[in-house]
Design a protein around this motif. Structure first.
Motif, PDB file in Angstrom:
ATOM      1  N   HIS A 106       0.800  -1.237   0.000  1.00 57.53           N
ATOM      2  CA  HIS A 106       0.000   0.000   0.000  1.00 57.53           C
ATOM      3  C   HIS A 106       0.826   1.278   0.000  1.00 57.53           C
ATOM      4  CE1 HIS A 106      -3.701  -2.221   0.650  1.00 57.53           C
ATOM      5  NE2 HIS A 106      -3.150  -2.851   1.663  1.00 57.53           N
ATOM      6  N   SER A 107       2.150   1.172  -0.110  1.00 62.71           N
ATOM      7  CA  SER A 107       3.010   2.356   0.032  1.00 62.71           C
ATOM      8  C   SER A 107       4.178   2.300  -0.942  1.00 62.71           C
ATOM      9  CB  SER A 107       3.580   2.439   1.465  1.00 62.71           C
ATOM     10  OG  SER A 107       2.557   2.349   2.431  1.00 62.71           O
ATOM     11  N   LEU A 108       4.696   3.492  -1.251  1.00 62.47           N
ATOM     12  CA  LEU A 108       5.882   3.603  -2.108  1.00 62.47           C
ATOM     13  C   LEU A 108       6.804   4.642  -1.486  1.00 62.47           C
ATOM     14  CD1 LEU A 108       7.228   2.903  -4.899  1.00 62.47           C
ATOM     15  CD2 LEU A 108       6.058   4.936  -5.803  1.00 62.47           C
ATOM     16  N   ALA A 109       8.103   4.338  -1.469  1.00 60.65           N
ATOM     17  CA  ALA A 109       9.104   5.283  -0.966  1.00 60.65           C
ATOM     18  C   ALA A 109      10.118   5.532  -2.075  1.00 60.65           C
ATOM     19  CB  ALA A 109       9.793   4.726   0.279  1.00 60.65           C
ATOM     20  N   PHE A 110      10.453   6.808  -2.291  1.00 58.91           N
ATOM     21  CA  PHE A 110      11.408   7.150  -3.359  1.00 58.91           C
ATOM     22  C   PHE A 110      12.193   8.383  -2.937  1.00 58.91           C
ATOM     23  CE2 PHE A 110       7.154   8.741  -4.281  1.00 58.91           C
ATOM     24  CZ  PHE A 110       7.348  10.103  -4.493  1.00 58.91           C
ATOM     25  N   ASN A 111      13.354   8.540  -3.558  1.00 56.12           N
ATOM     26  CA  ASN A 111      14.201   9.681  -3.223  1.00 56.12           C
ATOM     27  C   ASN A 111      13.591  10.977  -3.736  1.00 56.12           C
ATOM     28  OD1 ASN A 111      16.577   8.636  -1.816  1.00 56.12           O
ATOM     29  ND2 ASN A 111      16.940   7.472  -3.695  1.00 56.12           N
ATOM     30  N   ASP A 112      13.682  12.018  -2.892  1.00 55.95           N
ATOM     31  CA  ASP A 112      13.204  13.337  -3.299  1.00 55.95           C
ATOM     32  C   ASP A 112      14.069  13.841  -4.454  1.00 55.95           C
ATOM     33  OD1 ASP A 112      11.425  15.746  -1.680  1.00 55.95           O
ATOM     34  OD2 ASP A 112      12.840  16.374  -3.239  1.00 55.95           O
ATOM     35  N   ILE A 113      13.421  14.476  -5.417  1.00 57.18           N
ATOM     36  CA  ILE A 113      14.126  14.949  -6.616  1.00 57.18           C
ATOM     37  C   ILE A 113      15.023  16.145  -6.291  1.00 57.18           C
ATOM     38  CG2 ILE A 113      12.440  16.645  -7.466  1.00 57.18           C
ATOM     39  CD1 ILE A 113      12.709  15.250 -10.238  1.00 57.18           C
ATOM     40  N   SER A 114      14.771  16.796  -5.191  1.00 61.44           N
ATOM     41  CA  SER A 114      15.543  17.987  -4.798  1.00 61.44           C
ATOM     42  C   SER A 114      15.924  17.849  -3.320  1.00 61.44           C
ATOM     43  CB  SER A 114      14.695  19.240  -5.047  1.00 61.44           C
ATOM     44  OG  SER A 114      15.391  20.388  -4.670  1.00 61.44           O
ATOM     45  N   LEU A 123      10.814  10.331   0.288  1.00 62.94           N
ATOM     46  CA  LEU A 123       9.382  10.580   0.446  1.00 62.94           C
ATOM     47  C   LEU A 123       8.659   9.245   0.512  1.00 62.94           C
ATOM     48  CD1 LEU A 123       9.023  13.359  -2.275  1.00 62.94           C
ATOM     49  CD2 LEU A 123       9.341  13.669   0.188  1.00 62.94           C
ATOM     50  N   VAL A 124       7.789   9.093   1.497  1.00 65.17           N
ATOM     51  CA  VAL A 124       6.977   7.877   1.613  1.00 65.17           C
ATOM     52  C   VAL A 124       5.531   8.271   1.361  1.00 65.17           C
ATOM     53  CG1 VAL A 124       6.448   5.842   3.000  1.00 65.17           C
ATOM     54  CG2 VAL A 124       8.592   7.097   3.406  1.00 65.17           C
ATOM     55  N   ILE A 125       4.905   7.611   0.389  1.00 63.61           N
ATOM     56  CA  ILE A 125       3.517   7.945   0.042  1.00 63.61           C
ATOM     57  C   ILE A 125       2.647   6.690   0.116  1.00 63.61           C
ATOM     58  CG2 ILE A 125       4.285   9.842  -1.449  1.00 63.61           C
ATOM     59  CD1 ILE A 125       3.491   8.167  -3.884  1.00 63.61           C
ATOM     60  N   HIS A 131       8.198  13.180   4.540  1.00 61.67           N
ATOM     61  CA  HIS A 131       9.622  13.354   4.246  1.00 61.67           C
ATOM     62  C   HIS A 131      10.408  12.636   5.341  1.00 61.67           C
ATOM     63  CE1 HIS A 131       9.188  16.976   1.474  1.00 61.67           C
ATOM     64  NE2 HIS A 131       8.019  17.028   2.101  1.00 61.67           N
ATOM     65  N   VAL A 132      11.359  11.796   4.964  1.00 61.97           N
ATOM     66  CA  VAL A 132      12.307  11.204   5.909  1.00 61.97           C
ATOM     67  C   VAL A 132      13.653  11.862   5.625  1.00 61.97           C
ATOM     68  CG1 VAL A 132      13.393   9.098   6.769  1.00 61.97           C
ATOM     69  CG2 VAL A 132      11.057   9.008   5.851  1.00 61.97           C
TER      70      VAL A 132
END
Ligand code: AMP
Length: 125
Positions: free
Chosen positions: A29-37, A45-47, A112-113
């Motif tokens: 149910h979730s996706l985490a990816f590196n912030d573009i900036s 970012l965890v969404i 934001h982590v």
């Protein structure tokens, strides 16, 4: 309370695979990816995959399974990136900007982590 979700926001497009992302981890149910900036050496970012605008929207309307999954996904990111207090990363900050006063730019809930350096005081001034 009713919540209007704009399915043209950038994270909705990431979830649909319309634009790329630098994935850190994915759960049911979730996706985490590196912030573009990135604002720190660790900035992920965890969404949730569901269409939730803010933390209050998610908390009010998401299923127990989604809420559990999201909470554990944040923990998994903290563990994977080694920023838990006591570990090499020596701590982190979670930040959830919500709405106009919170200066939320993307209207899809994201935590934001931040970590990898001493982050300074919570708010300027
Ligand atoms: P906020 O101000 O809390 O809504 O933060 C939105 C965050 O999304 C910012 O830190 C942006 O750098 C980040 N962001 C915007 N577009 C992308 C993207 N395509 N991939 C990764 N991060 C993004």
């Amino acid at each position: 309370m009713s919540y209007d979700y704009d399915d043209q926001n950038v994270f909705a497009k990431i979830l649909r695979g319309e634009i790329p992302n630098d994935t850190v981890l994915e759960t049911a149910h979730s996706l985490a990816f590196n912030d573009i900036s990135p604002q720190a050496p660790v900035h992920v970012l965890v969404i949730p995959k569901g269409p939730y605008v803010t933390y209050d929207h998610f908390s009010a309307e998401a299923s127990d399974a989604e809420i559990l999954d999201y909470t554990r996904a944040v923990q998994a990111v903290i563990e994977k990136l080694g920023v838990a207090p006591g570990g090499a990363g020596q701590g982190y900050r979670l930040l959830v900007n919500s709405g106009e006063a919170g200066v939320q730019e993307v209207p899809h809930l994201h935590t934001h982590v931040l970590g990898g350096r001493v982050l300074g005081r919570m708010l300027p001034g």
